[in-house]
Motif scaffolding. Structure first.
Motif, mmCIF file in Angstrom:
data_model
loop_
_atom_site.group_PDB
_atom_site.id
_atom_site.type_symbol
_atom_site.label_atom_id
_atom_site.label_comp_id
_atom_site.label_asym_id
_atom_site.label_seq_id
_atom_site.Cartn_x
_atom_site.Cartn_y
_atom_site.Cartn_z
ATOM 1 N N TYR A 1 0.862 -1.177 0.000
ATOM 2 C CA TYR A 1 0.000 0.000 0.000
ATOM 3 C C TYR A 1 0.903 1.234 0.000
ATOM 4 C CZ TYR A 1 -3.353 3.563 1.196
ATOM 5 O OH TYR A 1 -4.119 4.707 1.168
ATOM 6 N N PHE A 2 0.874 1.999 -1.085
ATOM 7 C CA PHE A 2 1.768 3.135 -1.277
ATOM 8 C C PHE A 2 1.218 4.380 -0.594
ATOM 9 C CE2 PHE A 2 2.610 0.065 -4.526
ATOM 10 C CZ PHE A 2 4.001 0.027 -4.567
ATOM 11 N N THR A 3 2.079 5.033 0.217
ATOM 12 C CA THR A 3 1.645 6.195 0.997
ATOM 13 C C THR A 3 2.307 7.502 0.564
ATOM 14 O OG1 THR A 3 3.322 5.781 2.703
ATOM 15 C CG2 THR A 3 1.131 4.773 3.019
ATOM 16 N N ALA A 4 3.458 7.435 -0.128
ATOM 17 C CA ALA A 4 4.150 8.654 -0.561
ATOM 18 C C ALA A 4 5.079 8.324 -1.723
ATOM 19 C CB ALA A 4 4.953 9.251 0.595
ATOM 20 N N GLY A 5 5.376 9.343 -2.517
ATOM 21 C CA GLY A 5 6.312 9.188 -3.623
ATOM 22 C C GLY A 5 5.661 8.623 -4.871
ATOM 23 N N ARG A 6 6.464 8.514 -5.904
ATOM 24 C CA ARG A 6 6.034 7.959 -7.186
ATOM 25 C C ARG A 6 7.075 6.977 -7.661
ATOM 26 N NH1 ARG A 6 0.841 8.708 -8.320
ATOM 27 N NH2 ARG A 6 0.207 10.766 -7.624
ATOM 28 N N GLY A 7 6.618 5.939 -8.351
ATOM 29 C CA GLY A 7 7.562 4.965 -8.868
ATOM 30 C C GLY A 7 6.893 3.958 -9.764
ATOM 31 N N ARG A 8 7.588 2.849 -9.969
ATOM 32 C CA ARG A 8 7.062 1.750 -10.775
ATOM 33 C C ARG A 8 7.181 0.463 -9.981
ATOM 34 N NH1 ARG A 8 10.887 1.133 -15.040
ATOM 35 N NH2 ARG A 8 12.207 2.461 -13.773
ATOM 36 N N GLU B 1 4.368 -7.743 -15.775
ATOM 37 C CA GLU B 1 3.611 -6.498 -15.874
ATOM 38 C C GLU B 1 4.244 -5.401 -15.012
ATOM 39 O OE1 GLU B 1 -0.927 -4.813 -15.187
ATOM 40 O OE2 GLU B 1 -0.514 -6.938 -14.920
ATOM 41 N N THR B 2 4.438 -4.218 -15.599
ATOM 42 C CA THR B 2 4.988 -3.063 -14.892
ATOM 43 C C THR B 2 3.992 -1.920 -14.991
ATOM 44 O OG1 THR B 2 7.240 -3.721 -15.459
ATOM 45 C CG2 THR B 2 6.928 -1.451 -14.761
ATOM 46 N N ARG B 3 3.793 -1.218 -13.872
ATOM 47 C CA ARG B 3 2.916 -0.044 -13.902
ATOM 48 C C ARG B 3 3.409 1.004 -12.922
ATOM 49 N NH1 ARG B 3 -2.843 0.042 -11.458
ATOM 50 N NH2 ARG B 3 -2.091 2.117 -11.042
ATOM 51 N N GLU B 4 2.976 2.240 -13.144
ATOM 52 C CA GLU B 4 3.303 3.332 -12.235
ATOM 53 C C GLU B 4 2.460 3.192 -10.968
ATOM 54 O OE1 GLU B 4 3.055 7.139 -14.140
ATOM 55 O OE2 GLU B 4 4.485 6.547 -15.693
ATOM 56 N N VAL B 5 3.065 3.575 -9.838
ATOM 57 C CA VAL B 5 2.364 3.508 -8.551
ATOM 58 C C VAL B 5 2.613 4.791 -7.779
ATOM 59 C CG1 VAL B 5 2.323 0.989 -8.342
ATOM 60 C CG2 VAL B 5 4.322 2.258 -7.522
#
Length: 128
Positions: free
Chosen positions: A60-67, A73-77
């Motif tokens: 569960y992503f709480t901060a920042g941007r990445g992949r 399969e690759t996606r932005e998160v």
């Protein structure tokens, strides 16, 4: 009752290279079947591709941007995204943003170095 505060937890580095602060896990809390930790990937950083033999993970992503790559399969998160990573599936994170990529990671069964298999593989589809 067991209550932990993130600010009180010491960091350690997992086999994949991310920095972790464990909030709950069987080695030091009453939890027996899972663990919960905050993981951080620094700006411009990436984890080592790996999989877990038995643990299912929730990121569960709480901060920042990445992949995030899970299998092929690759996606932005980014903040608010939640990903399911089944056991036995290779995965990897990259921090592409201007601030660290921060996520809560729940593992069931609980995280262990012994359950982690480093592959180091980065498929061409994950490249920028």
């Amino acid at each position: 009752m067991h209550v932990a505060n993130l600010a009180d937890r010491e960091t350690f580095t997992t086999l994949d290279g991310s920095t972790i602060r464990e909030l709950c896990g069987p080695s030091w809390t009453p939890a027996r079947n899972q663990s919960l930790a905050e993981a951080t990937v620094p700006v411009g950083g990436e984890t080592i591709a790996h999989y877990h033999r038995t643990s299912e993970e929730l990121y569960y992503f709480t901060a920042g941007r990445g992949r995030l790559r899970v299998g092929e399969e690759t996606r932005e998160v980014g903040p608010g995204d939640c990903a399911v990573i089944p056991p036995g599936i290779e995965h990897q994170l990259w921090c592409d943003g201007e601030e660290p990529l921060v996520l809560l990671c729940c593992c069931a069964p609980a995280y262990s170095h012994e359950d982690t298999v480093l592959t180091g593989a980065t498929p061409p589809s994950a490249a920028r």
